[in-house]
Design an enzyme around this catalytic site. Structure first.
Site, PDB file in Angstrom:
ATOM      1  N   HIS A 287       0.862  -1.511  -0.141  1.00 23.61           N
ATOM      2  CA  HIS A 287      -0.613  -0.048   0.525  1.00 23.61           C
ATOM      3  C   HIS A 287       1.113   0.954   0.243  1.00 23.61           C
ATOM      4  CE1 HIS A 287      -4.117  -2.264   1.820  1.00 23.61           C
ATOM      5  NE2 HIS A 287      -3.288  -2.968   1.142  1.00 23.61           N
TER       6      HIS A 287
ATOM      7  N   GLU B  14       0.860   3.443   2.157  1.00 22.79           N
ATOM      8  CA  GLU B  14       1.333   4.411   3.504  1.00 22.79           C
ATOM      9  C   GLU B  14       2.261   3.419   3.743  1.00 22.79           C
ATOM     10  OE1 GLU B  14      -2.070   3.117   2.469  1.00 22.79           O
ATOM     11  OE2 GLU B  14      -3.046   3.966   3.308  1.00 22.79           O
TER      12      GLU B  14
ATOM     13  N   CYS C 291      -6.173   1.475   6.132  1.00 20.95           N
ATOM     14  CA  CYS C 291      -6.915  -0.232   6.460  1.00 20.95           C
ATOM     15  C   CYS C 291      -6.222  -0.210   7.598  1.00 20.95           C
ATOM     16  CB  CYS C 291      -6.377  -1.120   5.409  1.00 20.95           C
ATOM     17  SG  CYS C 291      -4.670  -1.069   5.255  1.00 20.95           S
TER      18      CYS C 291
ATOM     19  N   CYS D 133      -2.852  -0.696   7.917  1.00 23.95           N
ATOM     20  CA  CYS D 133      -1.635   0.979   7.828  1.00 23.95           C
ATOM     21  C   CYS D 133      -2.122   1.859   8.735  1.00 23.95           C
ATOM     22  CB  CYS D 133      -2.057   2.009   5.887  1.00 23.95           C
ATOM     23  SG  CYS D 133      -1.392   0.880   4.658  1.00 23.95           S
TER      24      CYS D 133
END
Lengths: 150, 150
Positions: free
Chosen positions: B53, B55, B83, B86
């Site tokens: 991801h 992040e 999410c 993260c």
């Protein structure tokens, strides 16, 4: 004749290696059937990265070893209950089973805290088997944190 | 004369780059004061890694750039609500503030779902500012997912 090493034995050997290296003693192994896809341990201090948990490193190594972009059908063995970050990564990669040793009452996110896999917003729920050799993991962790305090 | 790029503008430019590359359009920037510590975007397809991801990649890059093992005093700008994985990484690295654009009703873990930072087991709660340019992010995401379906 000694019995063959189980995946959790390997995870404990890695946890001990972490402790010897000044890291919190947590080890993780990912198996695909009989094949060891990844065997990692906590490297937060060495990498100066608080996200370098044993599980995250093992998940990335297993993805690299497998190359399919998923870990469906694979099983994770870890000496401590995963936190929210690691539980999220477990769900994203669709690991089939999670075997863990000690529960983590303070930061665990599987059978404690947010219980991520039980939430309706969690899109994959692995089978969870907790409490394997929990005492061995607890002894290792409490020994390590006792050393830090002295 | 055009106004200078804000960190969220940069995050959107990265999200658009991700979309052009066949990745879910999400971008993330980490600032330490005026300094861009990291600027990343979703790379799940390219890396065959569902944990890649924006992040997570930005957090690791920012840790490497900073070298202190923490991101205290630093701020994350991301085009979609983080999410659970993260959000966990944000808490572990002690980011000061999280600015996000669109809410993620399905998988968000900050103002939706598990609301990680509001849990008693979460050991660091960043300041959260949601809803910046939310419409722009939603349009980008819905455009991308529409393309996937056709």
């Amino acid at each position: 004749m000694s019995r063959p090493l189980t995946p959790m034995d390997r995870a404990f050997a890695l946890a001990e290696e972490a402790a010897a290296d000044g890291e919190a003693p947590i080890g993780a192994v990912i198996m695909e059937g009989e094949r060891v896809l990844a065997a990692e341990r906590n490297r937060m201090q060495a990498l100066r990265d608080p996200t370098a948990h044993a599980e995250m490193l093992a998940i990335r190594a297993a993805l690299a070893a497998r190359g399919t972009g998923r870990l469906d059908g694979c099983d994770l063995y870890v000496t401590l209950e995963p936190c929210a970050m690691c539980a999220g990564a477990i769900a994203h990669t669709r690991l089939r089973r999670v075997y863990f040793a000690a529960e983590d009452i303070k930061a665990g996110a599987v059978e404690n805290g947010i219980r991520l896999f039980d939430q309706p917003t969690c899109h994959h729920r692995p089978e969870v088997i907790g409490g394997l050799s929990a005492g061995r993991s607890e002894a290792l962790l409490s020994g390590f944190f006792r050393t830090l305090r002295t």
